[in-house]
Design a protein around this motif. Structure first.
Motif, PDB file in Angstrom:
ATOM      1  N   UNK A 184       0.804  -1.024   0.206  1.00 39.94           N
ATOM      2  CA  UNK A 184      -0.062  -0.057   0.084  1.00 39.94           C
ATOM      3  C   UNK A 184       0.924   1.354   0.158  1.00 39.94           C
ATOM      4  N   UNK A 185       1.890   1.287   0.614  1.00 38.11           N
ATOM      5  CA  UNK A 185       2.948   2.375   0.798  1.00 38.11           C
ATOM      6  C   UNK A 185       3.661   2.557  -0.562  1.00 38.11           C
ATOM      7  N   UNK A 186       3.734   1.420  -1.293  1.00 36.51           N
ATOM      8  CA  UNK A 186       4.327   1.536  -2.593  1.00 36.51           C
ATOM      9  C   UNK A 186       3.332   2.093  -3.664  1.00 36.51           C
ATOM     10  N   UNK A 187       1.981   1.581  -3.402  1.00 32.28           N
ATOM     11  CA  UNK A 187       0.815   2.187  -4.265  1.00 32.28           C
ATOM     12  C   UNK A 187       0.924   3.790  -4.084  1.00 32.28           C
ATOM     13  N   UNK A 188       1.018   4.031  -2.640  1.00 28.58           N
ATOM     14  CA  UNK A 188       0.693   5.450  -2.264  1.00 28.58           C
ATOM     15  C   UNK A 188       1.622   6.392  -3.179  1.00 28.58           C
ATOM     16  N   UNK A 189       3.309   5.751  -3.068  1.00 33.62           N
ATOM     17  CA  UNK A 189       4.266   6.689  -3.666  1.00 33.62           C
ATOM     18  C   UNK A 189       3.893   6.682  -5.108  1.00 33.62           C
ATOM     19  N   UNK A 190       3.412   5.741  -5.840  1.00 35.32           N
ATOM     20  CA  UNK A 190       2.847   5.902  -7.412  1.00 35.32           C
ATOM     21  C   UNK A 190       2.031   6.835  -7.362  1.00 35.32           C
ATOM     22  N   UNK A 191       1.061   7.071  -6.434  1.00 35.50           N
ATOM     23  CA  UNK A 191       0.011   8.067  -6.423  1.00 35.50           C
ATOM     24  C   UNK A 191       0.387   9.342  -6.134  1.00 35.50           C
ATOM     25  N   UNK A 192       1.441   9.598  -5.397  1.00 35.55           N
ATOM     26  CA  UNK A 192       2.017  10.867  -5.052  1.00 35.55           C
ATOM     27  C   UNK A 192       2.790  11.236  -6.262  1.00 35.55           C
ATOM     28  N   UNK A 193       3.397  10.318  -6.968  1.00 35.60           N
ATOM     29  CA  UNK A 193       4.328  10.621  -8.040  1.00 35.60           C
ATOM     30  C   UNK A 193       3.148  11.371  -9.469  1.00 35.60           C
ATOM     31  N   UNK A 194       2.094  10.726  -9.347  1.00 35.15           N
ATOM     32  CA  UNK A 194       0.934  10.934 -10.305  1.00 35.15           C
ATOM     33  C   UNK A 194       0.349  12.398  -9.938  1.00 35.15           C
ATOM     34  N   UNK A 195       0.405  12.780  -8.620  1.00 36.00           N
ATOM     35  CA  UNK A 195      -0.164  13.852  -8.280  1.00 36.00           C
ATOM     36  C   UNK A 195       0.968  15.003  -8.884  1.00 36.00           C
ATOM     37  N   UNK A 196       2.000  14.775  -8.511  1.00 39.78           N
ATOM     38  CA  UNK A 196       2.915  15.689  -9.218  1.00 39.78           C
ATOM     39  C   UNK A 196       2.789  16.153 -10.459  1.00 39.78           C
ATOM     40  N   UNK A 197       2.814  15.066 -11.207  1.00 37.99           N
ATOM     41  CA  UNK A 197       2.409  15.000 -12.869  1.00 37.99           C
ATOM     42  C   UNK A 197       1.094  16.021 -13.110  1.00 37.99           C
ATOM     43  N   UNK A 198       0.042  15.646 -12.327  1.00 35.66           N
ATOM     44  CA  UNK A 198      -1.255  16.368 -12.681  1.00 35.66           C
ATOM     45  C   UNK A 198      -1.090  17.903 -12.338  1.00 35.66           C
ATOM     46  N   UNK A 199      -0.462  18.209 -11.101  1.00 38.18           N
ATOM     47  CA  UNK A 199      -0.392  19.735 -10.950  1.00 38.18           C
ATOM     48  C   UNK A 199       0.490  20.172 -11.887  1.00 38.18           C
ATOM     49  N   UNK A 200       1.405  19.709 -12.420  1.00 34.40           N
ATOM     50  CA  UNK A 200       2.041  20.250 -13.535  1.00 34.40           C
ATOM     51  C   UNK A 200       1.433  20.630 -14.644  1.00 34.40           C
ATOM     52  N   UNK A 201       0.370  19.594 -15.094  1.00 37.21           N
ATOM     53  CA  UNK A 201      -0.400  19.942 -16.080  1.00 37.21           C
ATOM     54  C   UNK A 201      -1.319  21.077 -15.819  1.00 37.21           C
ATOM     55  N   UNK A 202      -1.825  21.158 -14.493  1.00 33.96           N
ATOM     56  CA  UNK A 202      -2.677  22.225 -14.263  1.00 33.96           C
ATOM     57  C   UNK A 202      -1.849  23.570 -14.437  1.00 33.96           C
ATOM     58  N   UNK A 203      -0.874  23.712 -14.335  1.00 34.73           N
ATOM     59  CA  UNK A 203       0.052  24.978 -14.832  1.00 34.73           C
ATOM     60  C   UNK A 203       0.411  25.188 -16.110  1.00 34.73           C
ATOM     61  N   UNK A 204       0.317  23.964 -16.899  1.00 35.25           N
ATOM     62  CA  UNK A 204       0.798  24.116 -18.168  1.00 35.25           C
ATOM     63  C   UNK A 204      -0.143  24.106 -19.483  1.00 35.25           C
ATOM     64  N   UNK A 205      -1.414  23.582 -19.222  1.00 33.86           N
ATOM     65  CA  UNK A 205      -2.633  23.425 -20.120  1.00 33.86           C
ATOM     66  C   UNK A 205      -2.980  25.002 -20.504  1.00 33.86           C
ATOM     67  N   UNK A 206      -3.264  25.086 -21.772  1.00 33.43           N
ATOM     68  CA  UNK A 206      -3.959  26.437 -22.224  1.00 33.43           C
ATOM     69  C   UNK A 206      -4.506  26.129 -23.615  1.00 33.43           C
ATOM     70  N   UNK A 207      -5.220  26.667 -24.353  1.00 32.57           N
ATOM     71  CA  UNK A 207      -5.569  26.630 -25.831  1.00 32.57           C
ATOM     72  C   UNK A 207      -4.365  26.632 -26.616  1.00 32.57           C
ATOM     73  N   UNK A 208      -4.368  25.815 -27.723  1.00 26.31           N
ATOM     74  CA  UNK A 208      -3.232  25.564 -28.621  1.00 26.31           C
ATOM     75  C   UNK A 208      -2.429  24.526 -28.175  1.00 26.31           C
ATOM     76  N   UNK A 209      -2.218  24.053 -26.978  1.00 32.38           N
ATOM     77  CA  UNK A 209      -1.364  22.692 -26.412  1.00 32.38           C
ATOM     78  C   UNK A 209      -1.734  21.721 -27.300  1.00 32.38           C
ATOM     79  N   UNK A 210      -0.879  21.052 -27.654  1.00 33.21           N
ATOM     80  CA  UNK A 210      -1.178  19.598 -28.060  1.00 33.21           C
ATOM     81  C   UNK A 210      -1.157  18.575 -27.029  1.00 33.21           C
ATOM     82  N   UNK A 211      -2.135  17.361 -27.386  1.00 27.41           N
ATOM     83  CA  UNK A 211      -2.144  16.356 -26.137  1.00 27.41           C
ATOM     84  C   UNK A 211      -0.742  15.558 -26.067  1.00 27.41           C
TER      85      UNK A 211
END
Length: 430
Positions: A184-211
């Protein structure tokens, strides 16, 4: 490996769990995966077979684990066979595991080189009555490739035809579905890394960006946090692409006013996370998008409460269907006649939500677990309701990973990943 060393008490415990379910005087064998070729001298990156990893922690190709708890010779009750390193391999690929290092990782004391496998196997096969073979019986499995495990099984059955044969998979399905605190701690670490990626995208996304640019941002963040990358092929679906359930082209431009569905998550130490979020390309949801989004989020929050020990898989999904029907009526996507005249085998709500709401998660994104068994504490499930509306040009899916608790509501491993509309909009416009 990029990940930190895992406490080998996990693998020692897992082996004890498996051997305690074996028949008397029986032996079980587990093989690593192949390195699969692409063409010429190119290969795909190695991915270890999850079963041998679960039982040993060995994350190397051409490895074999043998378990024989009733063996007369104590040293042969657990055996690892490994590919012996040499100077050429060390120069071109890097050294392989030494016997000492393999013991540190796995807790298996007896380690032989692979070249000795047939000789040792002959000795111990003469001492057992039953051999456990490892087949893939996951309910979603559709494997056309002959695996290393398949080839070994053919060799073993041909070489020793008089032995009784049993299956490892039913034991592993039940063992792997209930997670140890270390897992469960290892899965939590994977989730925490995912959180960092998602927060990065929230600051990156804007119209015109490609998938694909968004895919690259996720990969950057995952790699820099000791992940190998995505736990599964990422879905980065803007606009109507979100209505293709397994859209993986990720090659379109994100347009103003559209929503972007992100089904993307990191692995860590071979353990998966599985996240879906739907966010506005322009940083603000429209009123209609908010209404649908809030409906999906309400369902997610309510059905999560049903994930408790003893819950039946079929009954759980029936309850989800009732909640989804109610929300779709409120959104004007269904009317009472649709519900009254629905086909019981394909209810009316399936027009807008056609897949399941939860699946087991762990070493595999769609992890082992027998669906006819009641849910148990320490199982990890996704919760991922959705509403897809092609006629309106968007689809919304929200997904978290939760651990069933002995008492009380499940524990959300993605509790820190933004999901409420206000928080998402605030971050995107800060």
């Amino acid at each position: 490996m990029k990940y930190h060393k895992i406490d080998n008490s996990l693998f020692i415990k897992n082996r004890k769990g498996f051997t305690s379910n074996m028949k008397p005087n029986s032996l079980a064998v587990f093989n690593s995966n192949d390195i699969y070729p692409i063409s010429a001298d190119s290969t795909m990156p190695f991915q270890q077979h999850r079963d041998i990893f679960y039982l040993s922690g060995i994350d190397q190709e051409e490895s074999i684990l043998v378990l024989f708890p009733d063996c007369p010779k104590e040293k042969h009750r657990e055996i690892l066979f490994l590919k012996e390193t040499n100077e050429h391999i060390a120069i071109w690929e890097g050294e392989k595991l030494t016997k000492e290092r393999a013991f540190e990782i796995s807790g298996v004391k007896t380690v032989y080189w692979l070249q000795d496998m047939e000789k040792i196997m002959f000795e111990i096969m003469t001492q057992c009555d039953t051999v456990y073979i490892n087949t893939n019986e996951h309910y979603r499995a559709n494997v056309e490739t002959e695996t290393r495990e398949d080839r070994f099984t053919k060799w073993l059955k041909d070489k020793y035809p008089a032995h009784a044969v049993a299956k490892s998979n039913p034991i592993l399905q039940r063992l792997r579905s209930v997670k140890d605190p270390i897992e469960i701690a290892l899965i939590q670490e994977a989730c925490d890394i995912t959180e960092k990626g998602f927060r990065r995208i929230l600051n990156f996304l804007k119209p015109g960006v490609w998938e694909y640019e968004i895919e690259a941002e996720f990969m950057h963040e995952f790699l820099r946090n000791r992940s190998k990358g995505f736990a599964y092929t990422p879905i980065i679906a803007s606009g109507n692409n979100a209505n293709v359930l397994h859209y993986v082209d990720n090659n379109q431009q994100c347009k103003a006013g559209d929503l972007l569905l992100l089904d993307t998550a990191a692995e860590y130490a071979n353990y998966s996370s599985d996240m879906t979020r739907t966010i506005p390309v322009s940083g603000r949801f429209t009123n209609r998008q908010k209404d649908v989004y809030n409906a999906v989020n309400r369902i997610k929050n309510e059905v999560t409460k049903l994930l408790i020990p003893g819950t039946d898989w079929g009954e759980y999904h029936a309850e989800v269907g009732k909640m989804m029907t109610s929300e779709l009526l409120g959104l004007g996507l269904l009317d009472k006649a649709d519900v009254q005249n629905e086909n019981p085998d394909w209810p009316a709500y399936k027009k807008y939500f056609m897949h399941g709401t939860s699946h087991h998660m762990g070493l595999d994104t769609h992890d082992y677990g027998i669906l006819t068994d009641p849910m148990q504490a320490n199982m990890v499930f996704t919760v991922e309701p959705a509403i897809y509306i092609p006629d309106e040009g968007f689809g919304i899916r929200l997904e978290d990973d939760v651990v069933i608790q002995e008492n009380g509501e499940p524990f959300n491993l993605m509790r820190n990943i933004p999901i409420e509309i206000e928080e998402i909009e605030d971050i995107m416009n800060s």
